[in-house]
Structures are given as C-alpha cells and as structure tokens.
Design an enzyme around this catalytic site. Structure first.
Site, PDB file in Angstrom:
ATOM      1  NE  ARG A  61      -3.933   2.075   2.238  1.00  0.00           N
ATOM      2  CZ  ARG A  61      -4.217   2.970   3.185  1.00  0.00           C
ATOM      3  NH1 ARG A  61      -3.553   2.977   4.329  1.00  0.00           N
ATOM      4  NH2 ARG A  61      -5.169   3.860   2.985  1.00  0.00           N
ATOM      5  CG  HIS A  65      -1.238   5.611  -0.068  1.00  0.00           C
ATOM      6  ND1 HIS A  65      -1.885   5.853   1.111  1.00  0.00           N
ATOM      7  CD2 HIS A  65      -2.154   4.990  -0.866  1.00  0.00           C
ATOM      8  CE1 HIS A  65      -3.125   5.401   1.046  1.00  0.00           C
ATOM      9  NE2 HIS A  65      -3.307   4.860  -0.136  1.00  0.00           N
ATOM     10  N   GLY A  71       4.693  11.493  -7.801  1.00  0.00           N
ATOM     11  CA  GLY A  71       5.502  10.440  -8.399  1.00  0.00           C
ATOM     12  C   GLY A  71       6.184   9.545  -7.378  1.00  0.00           C
ATOM     13  CB  SER A  75       6.995  12.344  -1.318  1.00  0.00           C
ATOM     14  OG  SER A  75       5.920  11.648  -1.909  1.00  0.00           O
ATOM     15  CG  ASN A  93      -0.750   8.154   3.786  1.00  0.00           C
ATOM     16  OD1 ASN A  93      -1.131   7.133   3.217  1.00  0.00           O
ATOM     17  ND2 ASN A  93      -0.103   9.118   3.151  1.00  0.00           N
ATOM     18  CG  HIS A 191      -7.961  -3.605  -1.579  1.00  0.00           C
ATOM     19  ND1 HIS A 191      -8.937  -2.633  -1.702  1.00  0.00           N
ATOM     20  CD2 HIS A 191      -6.802  -2.926  -1.373  1.00  0.00           C
ATOM     21  CE1 HIS A 191      -8.386  -1.433  -1.584  1.00  0.00           C
ATOM     22  NE2 HIS A 191      -7.098  -1.575  -1.391  1.00  0.00           N
ATOM     23  CB  THR A 192      -6.106 -10.522  -2.917  1.00  0.00           C
ATOM     24  OG1 THR A 192      -6.285 -11.902  -2.686  1.00  0.00           O
ATOM     25  CG2 THR A 192      -4.632 -10.271  -3.078  1.00  0.00           C
TER      26      THR A 192
HETATM   27  C1  HEM Z   1      -8.715   2.151  -6.031  1.00  0.00           C
HETATM   28  C2  HEM Z   1      -8.572   2.925  -5.028  1.00  0.00           C
HETATM   29  C3  HEM Z   1      -8.173   2.452  -3.660  1.00  0.00           C
HETATM   30  C4  HEM Z   1      -8.770   2.795  -2.498  1.00  0.00           C
HETATM   31  C5  HEM Z   1      -9.944   3.738  -2.327  1.00  0.00           C
HETATM   32  C6  HEM Z   1      -8.083   2.104  -1.449  1.00  0.00           C
HETATM   33  C7  HEM Z   1      -8.394   2.213  -0.108  1.00  0.00           C
HETATM   34  C8  HEM Z   1      -7.846   1.456   0.895  1.00  0.00           C
HETATM   35  C9  HEM Z   1      -8.216   1.507   2.275  1.00  0.00           C
HETATM   36  C10 HEM Z   1      -9.266   2.429   2.879  1.00  0.00           C
HETATM   37  C11 HEM Z   1      -7.482   0.580   2.932  1.00  0.00           C
HETATM   38  C12 HEM Z   1      -7.510   0.265   4.415  1.00  0.00           C
HETATM   39  C13 HEM Z   1      -6.317   0.872   5.087  1.00  0.00           C
HETATM   40  C14 HEM Z   1      -6.312   0.603   6.573  1.00  0.00           C
HETATM   41  O1  HEM Z   1      -7.352   0.776   7.187  1.00  0.00           O
HETATM   42  O2  HEM Z   1      -5.249   0.215   7.118  1.00  0.00           O
HETATM   43  C15 HEM Z   1      -6.634  -0.042   1.976  1.00  0.00           C
HETATM   44  C16 HEM Z   1      -5.739  -1.039   2.266  1.00  0.00           C
HETATM   45  C17 HEM Z   1      -4.860  -1.551   1.363  1.00  0.00           C
HETATM   46  N1  HEM Z   1      -4.666  -1.112   0.068  1.00  0.00           N
HETATM   47 FE1  HEM Z   1      -5.900   0.058  -0.972  1.00  0.00          FE
HETATM   48  N2  HEM Z   1      -7.087   1.348  -1.981  1.00  0.00           N
HETATM   49  C18 HEM Z   1      -7.086   1.539  -3.337  1.00  0.00           C
HETATM   50  C19 HEM Z   1      -6.191   1.008  -4.233  1.00  0.00           C
HETATM   51  C20 HEM Z   1      -5.079   0.298  -3.886  1.00  0.00           C
HETATM   52  C21 HEM Z   1      -3.957   0.015  -4.757  1.00  0.00           C
HETATM   53  C22 HEM Z   1      -3.828   0.519  -6.185  1.00  0.00           C
HETATM   54  C23 HEM Z   1      -3.082  -0.724  -4.029  1.00  0.00           C
HETATM   55  C24 HEM Z   1      -1.737  -1.272  -4.418  1.00  0.00           C
HETATM   56  C25 HEM Z   1      -1.308  -1.402  -5.649  1.00  0.00           C
HETATM   57  C26 HEM Z   1      -3.659  -0.923  -2.716  1.00  0.00           C
HETATM   58  C27 HEM Z   1      -3.112  -1.690  -1.730  1.00  0.00           C
HETATM   59  C28 HEM Z   1      -3.666  -1.855  -0.474  1.00  0.00           C
HETATM   60  C29 HEM Z   1      -3.223  -2.847   0.486  1.00  0.00           C
HETATM   61  C30 HEM Z   1      -2.181  -3.915   0.233  1.00  0.00           C
HETATM   62  C31 HEM Z   1      -3.962  -2.636   1.652  1.00  0.00           C
HETATM   63  C32 HEM Z   1      -3.820  -3.375   2.984  1.00  0.00           C
HETATM   64  C33 HEM Z   1      -2.870  -2.571   3.860  1.00  0.00           C
HETATM   65  C34 HEM Z   1      -2.639  -3.139   5.247  1.00  0.00           C
HETATM   66  O3  HEM Z   1      -3.190  -4.170   5.617  1.00  0.00           O
HETATM   67  O4  HEM Z   1      -1.842  -2.511   5.980  1.00  0.00           O
HETATM   68  N3  HEM Z   1      -4.853  -0.264  -2.661  1.00  0.00           N
HETATM   69  N4  HEM Z   1      -6.850   0.508   0.733  1.00  0.00           N
END
Ligand code: HEM
Ligand SMILES: *[C@@H]1O[C@H](CO)[C@@H](O)[C@H](O)[C@H]1NC(C)=O
Ligand SMILES: *[C@@H]1O[C@H](CO)[C@@H](O)[C@H](O)[C@H]1NC(C)=O
Ligand SMILES: *[C@@H]1O[C@H](CO)[C@@H](O)[C@H](O)[C@H]1NC(C)=O
Length: 320
Positions: A61, A65, A71, A75, A93, A191-192
């Site tokens: 994640r 970000h 880019g 940062s 964040n 998000h898998t």
């Molecule tokens: C499409 C728009 C996206 C939104 C709105 C979004 C939003 C979120 C949110 C709200 C969380 C929960 C964070 C937390 O509560 O700790 C999350 C977790 C996560 N996101 Fe996304 N995300 C998006 C796209 C992506 C992309 C593009 C990636 C990576 C290429 C990504 C990777 C992850 C991962 C791996 C987690 C789990 C993080 C953890 O367990 O610490 N996400 N995301």
C-alpha cells in the site's frame, strides 16, 4: 560502411542521451554501484513477512500512496520537519499507513553495503515487489534509478483515492496518472491481502447500499459497531489468508467487497464500466497475476525523479 557504422553509433549515442535525460529507469542501474541491493531488500522483507504476513500488504500500500503523490519519489517516507508537512498526517495515511520501520531497516543495511547510492524510492519499489511474491503473487523485474524527493505534498496525499468514492471518480483519479480502468481494477486486486480499519467501511456495512450481500453486512458489523471502534481491523478479503490470489474478484461478484470503493468495481445487475474486468480476473487467476505485475511496473514508473533531480536520502525519514 564506415559512414553507416558512424551513423548507427551516433544514433545509439543520441538514444542513450535521450533515454537518460528523459528520465528512463533501468534494470541494471545499481549493477556496478550496489550489486547486492536486491538481495538485501529480499532478506529483510522475507523476515518481516514471516513475522507478520500483513506487513507485506502494508508495504504494498505504501508504494501506491508514494507513487500517486508527486511520483514514486519516497515522499511518503518523510517525517514532519520545519517547512515540511508529512504525508503521513494526511487523511489517507493517518492511522493506517504503516511499515516505515521495515523500510528503515532495509535502508540501514543498504547504507552499510553501499553508502549514499540507493534511493529510498527504489527501496520501496523493490520491497513492494518482494511483498507480493512472498505472499504468493507474481514477481517482476523492477526498473531502478528513481531519486528521492526533498519535498512532500500533504494536500495531494489528502486527495488520494478514498474508500467512499464512486467508480467515475476512481476511474478519473487513475486516468489522471495515466492508468486506465482495467489497471484500476487489477491493482485494486491488492486488496486480496491486508486489512482495513472500521472507519473506512462503516457506512457501507451500516448503510442502505443495495450492492452488498446482506449476510456479509451483518458479519462485518460485529467488528465494526455503528459508533466507536473506528480502528478495529477487518480483512479486506474473506476468508483472510493474506495470500495473493483472485479471491477478491470472486467476492466482488457476490457483493462481498469490504470497501465501498471495492464494490464500485462491480455493480452486477446495474452493470458498471469495470464489471467485465472483475469477471475476467475472477475466473482467470493467471491473467490477474500477469496483468497485476505489468500494472505495478507502470505505476512504479510514475513521474520518477532521475539524473540530477532530487537526491539520494541517507535517512528515508528526512531530507539530507
Ligand atoms: C482504487 C482505489 C483504492 C482505495 C480507495 C483504497 C483504499 C484502501 C483503504 C481504505 C485501505 C484500508 C487501510 C487501513 O485501514 O489500514 C486499503 C488497504 C490496502 N490497500 Fe488500498 N485502496 C485503493 C487502491 C489500492 C492500490 C492501487 C493498491 C496497491 C497497488 C492498494 C493496496 C492496499 C493494500 C495492500 C492494503 C492493505 C494494507 C494493510 O493491511 O496494511 N490499494 N486501501
Ligand atoms: C556516507 O556518505 C555521506 C555522504 O557522502 C557521508 O556524509 C557519510 O559520512 C557517509 N557515511 C558513512 C558511514 O560512510
Ligand atoms: C501540492 O500539490 C498541489 C496539487 O498538485 C499543488 O497545487 C501545490 O502547490 C503543492 N503543494 C506543495 C507544498 O508542494
Ligand atoms: C461520483 O462522485 C463525484 C465526486 O464526488 C460526483 O460529482 C458525481 O456526481 C458522482 N457520480 C455518480 C454517478 O454518483
């Protein structure tokens, strides 16, 4: 013959010049200056993911970000400092971005091996790649040579895609970075793995959204009360294996996306612009792995600083 050879040589020289001034990244960037960098990153990541599988998700994640804000320039790693408002304090964040200590640990080892040579931005790109493969996903070659920013942009970080956004707005935020709707879909397959705080999905599971599996909503409410427990964690994909695969897409097809933004990718009956990509990846795990890797390389190439831009930070948390 000699003249045409010179012409070719000249063309190659020009191409090289264009490539370097154009800010192209290269697979061999540290081949002479820090040949062990990939091995160091992998060894620290292996231990971190072994200790806590979710750490792989957290690092993945971070690179998203990082790359979406001015880019892929590290940062997001900068702490608050006089005149610098950290991206860590942005709405996107705060309370959720994590894994900074792991990046620090990698950086410390890399500095011992090759002082002032490898950027924090490159370390993050490699660490995210290793996270995915350690969690059972694909592995891809990472072009290197990014340089680190001397600035952060908290306002831009505030504007990262939010879990409350609709599909139109998600598509346009990715399009603004040169990534298409299919790349939005495949990258969301991240998000898998990993988890989300209750705050990010409360309105979805307590609301009146039609596009949610009712038993799933009831199940989610248990760990995410209507008020309080904002920071309670739930897996983004159930069952939670923290293994990289296409279960996320299968869940979307039955209304079991945890975040509103997840479920926006698949509208089912109503039909949405990315439904066909979700269907495709839900039934084709191999295509998911392949397209995910390609999209990660594309995201990793966003606005890199190269050449004399930026710097090689000695400590990822502050400018030199
Ligand atoms: C499409 C728009 C996206 C939104 C709105 C979004 C939003 C979120 C949110 C709200 C969380 C929960 C964070 C937390 O509560 O700790 C999350 C977790 C996560 N996101 Fe996304 N995300 C998006 C796209 C992506 C992309 C593009 C990636 C990576 C290429 C990504 C990777 C992850 C991962 C791996 C987690 C789990 C993080 C953890 O367990 O610490 N996400 N995301
Ligand atoms: C690493 O390089 C920087 C800048 O060249 C220098 O200031 C620093 O003392 C060096 N550190 C070590 C441990 O060699
Ligand atoms: C942050 O980015 C926004 C939008 O790209 C820009 O208008 C603003 O000047 C930037 N702020 C800083 C502190 O760089
Ligand atoms: C999607 O969200 C944007 C920005 O919040 C809003 O302007 C737009 O009306 C929404 N579109 C739909 C179809 O709900």
């Amino acid at each position: 013959m000699a003249a045409s050879y010179r012409l070719v040589a000249m063309a190659c020289f020009l191409a090289l010049l264009v490539c370097t001034t154009n800010g192209q990244l290269s697979m061999k960037f540290y081949a002479r200056t820090c040949p062990n960098v990939e091995q160091i990153v992998l060894s620290v990541m292996t231990e971190a993911v072994r200790k806590e599988p979710r750490m792989g998700a957290s690092i993945l994640r971070l690179v998203f970000h990082d790359c979406f804000v001015q880019g892929c320039d590290g940062s997001i790693l900068l702490d608050n400092a006089p005149g610098l408002a950290s991206e860590k304090d942005s709405v996107s964040n705060k309370n959720t971005a994590r894994g900074f200590e792991v990046i620090d640990a990698i950086k410390a080892q890399v500095e011992r091996a090759c002082n002032a040579t490898v950027s924090c931005a490159d370390i993050l790109a490699l660490a995210a790649r290793d996270s995915v493969s350690l969690l059972g996903g694909p592995k891809w070659p990472v072009p290197l040579g990014r340089r680190d920013s001397t600035t952060a942009n908290q306002t831009e970080a505030d504007n990262l895609p939010s879990p409350f956004e609709n599909i139109t707005s998600l598509i346009s935020k990715f399009a603004a970075k040169g990534l298409n709707a299919q790349e939005l879909t495949v990258l969301s397959g991240s998000h898998t793995v990993g988890s989300s705080i209750c705050f990010a999905f409360r309105t979805r599971v307590w609301g009146t959204e039609p596009n949610i599996n009712p038993p799933f909503a009831i199940e989610c409410r248990k760990n995410c009360p209507a008020s309080g427990g904002d920071n309670n964690l739930s897996p983004l994909t159930t069952p939670n294996t923290n293994r990289f695969g296409n279960q996320y897409f299968k869940n979307l097809m039955i209304g079991r996306g945890l975040l509103h933004s997840d479920q926006e990718l698949f509208k089912g009956g109503a039909g949405g612009p990315t439904d066909r990509f979700v269907r495709f990846y839900a039934t084709n795990g191999g295509a998911f792995a392949r397209d995910f890797a390609a999209a990660m390389v594309r995201m990793g190439n966003l606005g890199p600083k190269t050449g004399n831009q930026g710097e090689i930070r000695l400590n990822c948390r502050r400018v030199n």
